[in-house]
Design a protein around this motif. Structure first.
Motif, PDB file in Angstrom:
ATOM      1  N   TRP A  15      -4.237   1.118  -4.287  1.00 45.84           N
ATOM      2  CA  TRP A  15      -4.754  -0.157  -3.807  1.00 45.84           C
ATOM      3  C   TRP A  15      -6.060  -0.478  -4.549  1.00 45.84           C
ATOM      4  O   TRP A  15      -7.006   0.302  -4.523  1.00 45.84           O
ATOM      5  CB  TRP A  15      -4.995  -0.106  -2.305  1.00 45.84           C
TER       6      TRP A  15
ATOM      7  N   LEU B 143      -8.802  -4.037   7.527  1.00 45.21           N
ATOM      8  CA  LEU B 143      -8.249  -2.782   7.007  1.00 45.21           C
ATOM      9  C   LEU B 143      -7.444  -2.076   8.087  1.00 45.21           C
ATOM     10  O   LEU B 143      -6.382  -1.500   7.821  1.00 45.21           O
ATOM     11  CB  LEU B 143      -9.365  -1.886   6.487  1.00 45.21           C
ATOM     12  N   TRP B 144      -7.938  -2.121   9.323  1.00 49.46           N
ATOM     13  CA  TRP B 144      -7.195  -1.546  10.454  1.00 49.46           C
ATOM     14  C   TRP B 144      -5.853  -2.248  10.617  1.00 49.46           C
ATOM     15  O   TRP B 144      -4.815  -1.600  10.837  1.00 49.46           O
ATOM     16  CB  TRP B 144      -8.016  -1.693  11.738  1.00 49.46           C
TER      17      TRP B 144
ATOM     18  N   LYS C 209      -3.496  -1.141   7.931  1.00 53.57           N
ATOM     19  CA  LYS C 209      -3.093   0.241   8.198  1.00 53.57           C
ATOM     20  C   LYS C 209      -2.049   0.298   9.305  1.00 53.57           C
ATOM     21  O   LYS C 209      -1.041   1.023   9.203  1.00 53.57           O
ATOM     22  CB  LYS C 209      -4.328   1.052   8.575  1.00 53.57           C
ATOM     23  N   GLN C 210      -2.256  -0.485  10.382  1.00 53.77           N
ATOM     24  CA  GLN C 210      -1.318  -0.514  11.494  1.00 53.77           C
ATOM     25  C   GLN C 210       0.046  -1.046  11.090  1.00 53.77           C
ATOM     26  O   GLN C 210       1.074  -0.648  11.650  1.00 53.77           O
ATOM     27  CB  GLN C 210      -1.891  -1.346  12.642  1.00 53.77           C
TER      28      GLN C 210
ATOM     29  N   TYR D  42       0.996  -0.514   5.703  1.00 52.27           N
ATOM     30  CA  TYR D  42       0.850  -0.866   4.300  1.00 52.27           C
ATOM     31  C   TYR D  42       0.257   0.263   3.464  1.00 52.27           C
ATOM     32  O   TYR D  42       0.386   0.262   2.241  1.00 52.27           O
ATOM     33  CB  TYR D  42      -0.012  -2.111   4.153  1.00 52.27           C
ATOM     34  N   PHE D  43      -0.376   1.233   4.099  1.00 50.14           N
ATOM     35  CA  PHE D  43      -1.036   2.297   3.351  1.00 50.14           C
ATOM     36  C   PHE D  43      -0.261   3.614   3.378  1.00 50.14           C
ATOM     37  O   PHE D  43      -0.764   4.644   2.916  1.00 50.14           O
ATOM     38  CB  PHE D  43      -2.440   2.529   3.907  1.00 50.14           C
ATOM     39  N   LYS D  44       0.967   3.597   3.918  1.00 48.13           N
ATOM     40  CA  LYS D  44       1.663   4.873   4.107  1.00 48.13           C
ATOM     41  C   LYS D  44       2.089   5.533   2.790  1.00 48.13           C
ATOM     42  O   LYS D  44       2.308   6.749   2.764  1.00 48.13           O
ATOM     43  CB  LYS D  44       2.862   4.707   5.031  1.00 48.13           C
TER      44      LYS D  44
ATOM     45  N   ILE E 166     -11.914   3.580   8.541  1.00 47.86           N
ATOM     46  CA  ILE E 166     -10.481   3.294   8.667  1.00 47.86           C
ATOM     47  C   ILE E 166      -9.649   4.156   7.725  1.00 47.86           C
ATOM     48  O   ILE E 166      -8.587   4.668   8.101  1.00 47.86           O
ATOM     49  CB  ILE E 166     -10.204   1.805   8.383  1.00 47.86           C
ATOM     50  N   LEU E 167     -10.103   4.352   6.521  1.00 48.89           N
ATOM     51  CA  LEU E 167      -9.290   5.033   5.509  1.00 48.89           C
ATOM     52  C   LEU E 167      -9.570   6.527   5.401  1.00 48.89           C
ATOM     53  O   LEU E 167      -8.826   7.255   4.755  1.00 48.89           O
ATOM     54  CB  LEU E 167      -9.524   4.395   4.130  1.00 48.89           C
TER      55      LEU E 167
ATOM     56  N   LEU F 142      -6.802   9.282   5.869  1.00 46.02           N
ATOM     57  CA  LEU F 142      -5.556   9.189   5.114  1.00 46.02           C
ATOM     58  C   LEU F 142      -5.392  10.326   4.111  1.00 46.02           C
ATOM     59  O   LEU F 142      -4.321  10.508   3.536  1.00 46.02           O
ATOM     60  CB  LEU F 142      -5.471   7.843   4.373  1.00 46.02           C
TER      61      LEU F 142
END
Length: 336
Positions: free
Chosen positions: A239, A255-256, A259-260, A263-265, A293-294, A297
């Motif tokens: 990203w 960003l949360w 993430k929910q 999109y970041f999986k 938030i990140l 990960l």
């Protein structure tokens, strides 16, 4: 992923105002200078009718008319690349009228940043065509050219596959005096590895743009994130993000939200550009807001990269595969 044909001397570059038109006299001089510079490089340049037009909102026209200008460049078989004249607001008004199906049949480069994320992001995620998150056309009008100009043209030509971080950047916006100014050299460039890693190296497929605009697209038919990240999950997603004007609460919230939505999986890592305007009422640093938030990960995160509004900036080929390295405050992007 469709990579449009790289441009070559003799090709035509189309320029259109997808958001704001250029009304300021000095900025108009800069556009004309850019046209002359690229013509000296061997290219033809076509400006659409709306480049120097502006309405009371600063837009070059209503959404339908802006889309018609853009579609005309897609239709024109002589045009090999389209570069936005400027950023601004309200690009989303033209999306309902853009002929994305025709672009799929006749892929060509589109380049722009800021509000132009509204086109870059759907082109990449819904059309599966690479697009460039990079400088607007007027930046080619600076005299003399700086390294960022050479990079920008080289990326479109396919001759530049490796971009090294710049030495300095401009810390704030400056008013033009002549119209030909380059980037001010206010501060030293220093990429920051979030966990103080000695070296970060990430390989994957690039996706991103201006967060302020991406969040407008979330959940609309112009948001193809889910299908894009699923298709390229084996490559993994890098990203590449930056923000124009977000305070800490807004940044964290969006960003949360992403993430929910999952999109970041498939994220391999994140690269954040230098934010232009960032406000916080609790003295929360940008990095701290993002990492809230990140941080869980377990992927590398880089800050203060050469992306976005505090130029000079890299030309990021969103949708392309690349390797990004950050070490000792310096960064490199290498396209596959």
């Amino acid at each position: 992923m469709i990579i449009p044909k790289y441009i070559k001397k003799g090709d035509t570059i189309g320029v259109t105002a997808t958001s704001s038109g250029i009304a300021n006299e000095l900025k108009q001089k800069r556009i004309i200078s850019a046209k002359e510079a690229l013509e000296d490089k061997g290219y033809n340049v076509m400006l659409t009718d709306n480049v120097f037009k502006t309405d009371w909102r600063g837009c070059s026209g209503d959404g339908k008319s802006r889309a018609e200008q853009f579609n005309g460049l897609i239709d024109n078989s002589n045009v090999s690349a389209i570069i936005s004249a400027a950023g601004g607001d309200y690009l989303m008004e033209m999306l309902d009228y853009v002929d994305f199906e025709k672009l799929k049949k006749n892929p060509k480069w589109f380049q722009g940043f800021s509000d132009n994320t509204g086109l870059v992001y759907p082109i990449v995620t819904t059309c599966d065509i690479a697009a460039v998150y990079g400088c607007h056309f007027g930046d080619f009008g600076m005299k003399p050219w700086q390294k960022s100009n050479e990079y920008a043209l080289g990326v479109l030509e396919g001759s530049t596959k490796k971009l090294e971080s710049f030495k300095t950047f401009e810390s704030e916006r400056h008013e033009y005096i002549t119209g030909y100014e380059g980037y001010y050299e206010d501060e030293k460039v220093k990429w920051i590895n979030a966990e103080n890693e000695e070296k970060i190296e990430i390989t994957g497929r690039l996706l991103g743009g201006c967060l302020d605009v991406i969040v407008f697209l979330l959940g609309t038919r112009y948001d193809g994130t889910e299908q894009f990240i699923k298709k390229y999950k084996d490559d993994g997603i890098i990203w590449t993000l930056e923000s124009f004007n977000m305070e800490d609460v807004v940044l964290i919230t969006h960003l949360w939200q992403m993430k929910q939505r999952g999109y970041f999986k498939y994220a391999k890592g994140f690269v954040f550009g230098r934010p232009l305007m960032y406000n916080t009422w609790i003295e929360q640093p940008y990095k701290e807001a993002v990492m809230s938030i990140l941080g869980d990960l377990d992927v590398p995160v880089i800050f203060e990269a050469d992306i976005g509004h505090k130029g000079p900036q890299f030309s990021i080929i969103e949708g392309a595969k690349a390797k990004i390295t950050s070490e000792g405050g310096k960064g490199v992007i290498e396209y596959a």
